[in-house]
Design an enzyme around this catalytic site. Structure first.
Site, short mmCIF file in Angstrom:
data_model
loop_
_atom_site.label_atom_id
_atom_site.label_comp_id
_atom_site.label_asym_id
_atom_site.label_seq_id
_atom_site.Cartn_x
_atom_site.Cartn_y
_atom_site.Cartn_z
N HIS A 158 0.85 -1.20 0.00
CA HIS A 158 0.00 0.00 0.00
C HIS A 158 0.88 1.24 0.00
O HIS A 158 2.08 1.15 0.28
CB HIS A 158 -0.90 0.01 1.25
N ASP A 190 0.81 5.16 1.85
CA ASP A 190 0.13 5.78 2.99
C ASP A 190 -0.64 7.01 2.53
O ASP A 190 -0.15 7.79 1.70
CB ASP A 190 1.15 6.15 4.07
N HIS A 204 4.76 0.12 -0.15
CA HIS A 204 5.50 -0.68 0.83
C HIS A 204 4.62 -1.75 1.44
O HIS A 204 3.40 -1.68 1.35
CB HIS A 204 6.11 0.23 1.91
N ARG A 206 7.61 -9.44 15.27
CA ARG A 206 8.05 -8.11 14.86
C ARG A 206 7.02 -7.08 15.31
O ARG A 206 5.82 -7.37 15.34
CB ARG A 206 8.21 -8.06 13.34
O1 AKG Z 1 5.15 -2.64 9.85
C1 AKG Z 1 5.67 -2.03 8.93
O2 AKG Z 1 6.87 -2.06 8.71
C2 AKG Z 1 4.81 -1.24 7.97
C3 AKG Z 1 3.66 -0.57 8.64
C4 AKG Z 1 2.90 0.31 7.69
O3 AKG Z 1 3.20 0.40 6.53
C5 AKG Z 1 1.75 1.09 8.16
O4 AKG Z 1 1.37 0.96 9.35
O5 AKG Z 1 1.19 1.86 7.33
FE FE2 Z 2 2.21 2.09 5.55
#
Ligand code: AKG
Ligand code: FE2
Length: 377
Positions: A235, A237, A292, A302
């Site tokens: 996605h 942001d 990403h 994680r």
């Molecule tokens: O957990 C991650 O590395 C990505 C999180 C992410 O892209 C988000 O919360 O928008």
């Molecule tokens: Fe994100």
């Protein structure tokens, strides 16, 4: 401000009809979570698969005390749309405390977490990522979003012990907003944008007074079959920018043209800065809002904490006039964050192109430049 962000969510409820499963205890990947196919965005990027990390380039790491910080940031925003920052001034002790509150939250029994569930028309609370509604398979993650005070939800989670956790989150939120405001100016400065060009930030250009932010805690348990699971699907942001803390387990990947998915390796004390769709529009497409995703790990869990930073929800966002001229026509129509969140909820990764009015088919504007609406053939 955050309450206004919540307002934007009230007008577009997200109904996720998935049964909550405690994935932390599973020994096998259930069919509901098995993403057997390479996801469509990898395919769109030239058929590169998740394992294809034959990449030699690294995501830039920028020291905020570097005398060339503006040039470094400008270059990273144009070529990557993501970079890591060090020497950012956020104490490691605050990052550690916030990580430990987040871990404490996700390690609560599922029944307890569900007491603080996000409602369909709300932004805050526990649940699946809202982008889940676009996929038939579930993601291998849990999330908790905080917009405004975490008090009500934290009382549900920790009836005896909520105050300390609230203090930690509020301090983190305050520090992240300060850093996000500073990052905004570094990025805009490197585009030649000054305080006079951003009226909505007030005469002193204080983004922290005008902007809203939400925090999203993401937890990715260790996964018995990581190659077929997806932590968080690809996605961009819907923000101006996102500042992401990740613990020592890697998982964040960004899509780099010509390279495929590149891992953003965790660096001690480092924070990841991701350009969002709104800054991409304001820069008239010169700063990339990078696609990403998060992949998962067989033996390690994680945790990541995203600060999602955006403008006042009713301000019109559009390419800066300074960046527009006959050879660089505006690529996007004006849109408020409120409206854009609605567009994203409907069109997901096609949202940005739905706001586009011109296509940069040719960077030297000439007759080949395609401006929309196109004539029907
Ligand atoms: O957990 C991650 O590395 C990505 C999180 C992410 O892209 C988000 O919360 O928008
Ligand atoms: Fe994100």
């Amino acid at each position: 401000m955050s309450s206004r962000l919540s307002e934007a969510y009230k007008t577009r409820p997200v109904h996720l009809h998935h049964r909550h499963l405690d994935i932390t205890s599973l020994q096998e990947l259930p069919d509901s979570h098995a993403w057997s196919q390479v996801d469509e965005y990898s395919a769109a990027a030239g058929g590169l698969r998740r394992g294809d990390s034959f990449v030699s380039e690294n995501v830039p790491v920028i020291d905020l005390h570097d005398p060339n910080v503006l040039q470094l940031i400008g270059h990273a925003c144009k070529t990557w749309g993501v970079f890591q920052v060090i020497n950012h001034g956020i104490p490691t002790s605050l990052l550690d405390k916030t990580e430990s509150t987040s871990r404490n939250l996700f390690s609560l029994p599922i029944e307890q977490k569900l007491k603080a569930s996000r409602s369909p028309d709300g932004i805050s609370g526990y649940g699946f990522a809202t982008i889940s509604s676009f996929f038939s398979k579930l993601m291998w993650s849990e999330g908790f979003t905080i917009a405004g005070s975490p008090l009500d939800h934290f009382r549900q989670l920790w009836p005896q012990d909520y105050a300390n956790h609230c203090d930690v989150i509020e301090e983190y939120d305050k520090e992240m907003k300060k850093l996000a405001g500073r990052m905004m100016w570094l990025m805009l400065d490197s585009l030649g944008i000054t305080k006079r060009d951003v009226k909505w930030a007030g005469p002193k250009g204080k983004f922290e007074d005008a902007c809203s932010a939400a925090l999203r805690l993401n937890y990715y348990p260790a996964c018995p079959d990581p190659d077929r699971a997806m932590g968080l699907a690809a996605h961009t942001d819907s923000t101006l920018l996102t500042i992401l803390y990740q613990n020592s387990t890697s998982g964040l990947q960004v899509l780099k043209e010509g390279n495929g998915w590149v891992t953003v390796p965790p660096i001690p004390g480092g924070l990841v800065v991701i350009i969002g769709d709104l800054l991409h529009m304001m820069s008239n497409g010169s700063y990339t809002s990078v696609l990403h995703r998060a992949v998962v790990n067989r033996s390690k869990d994680r945790l990541s904490i995203a600060c999602l930073y955006g403008p006042p929800t009713s301000v019109q966002i559009s390419p800066f006039p300074k960046l527009v001229d006959p050879s660089h026509p505006p690529l996007y129509r004006p849109i408020t964050w409120h409206e854009y969140l609605g567009t994203k909820a409907k069109h997901f990764n096609e949202a940005l192109s739905s706001v586009r009015i011109c296509s940069p088919d040719d960077s030297n504007f000439n007759d080949d430049f395609v401006c929309f609406p196109r004539k029907k053939a």
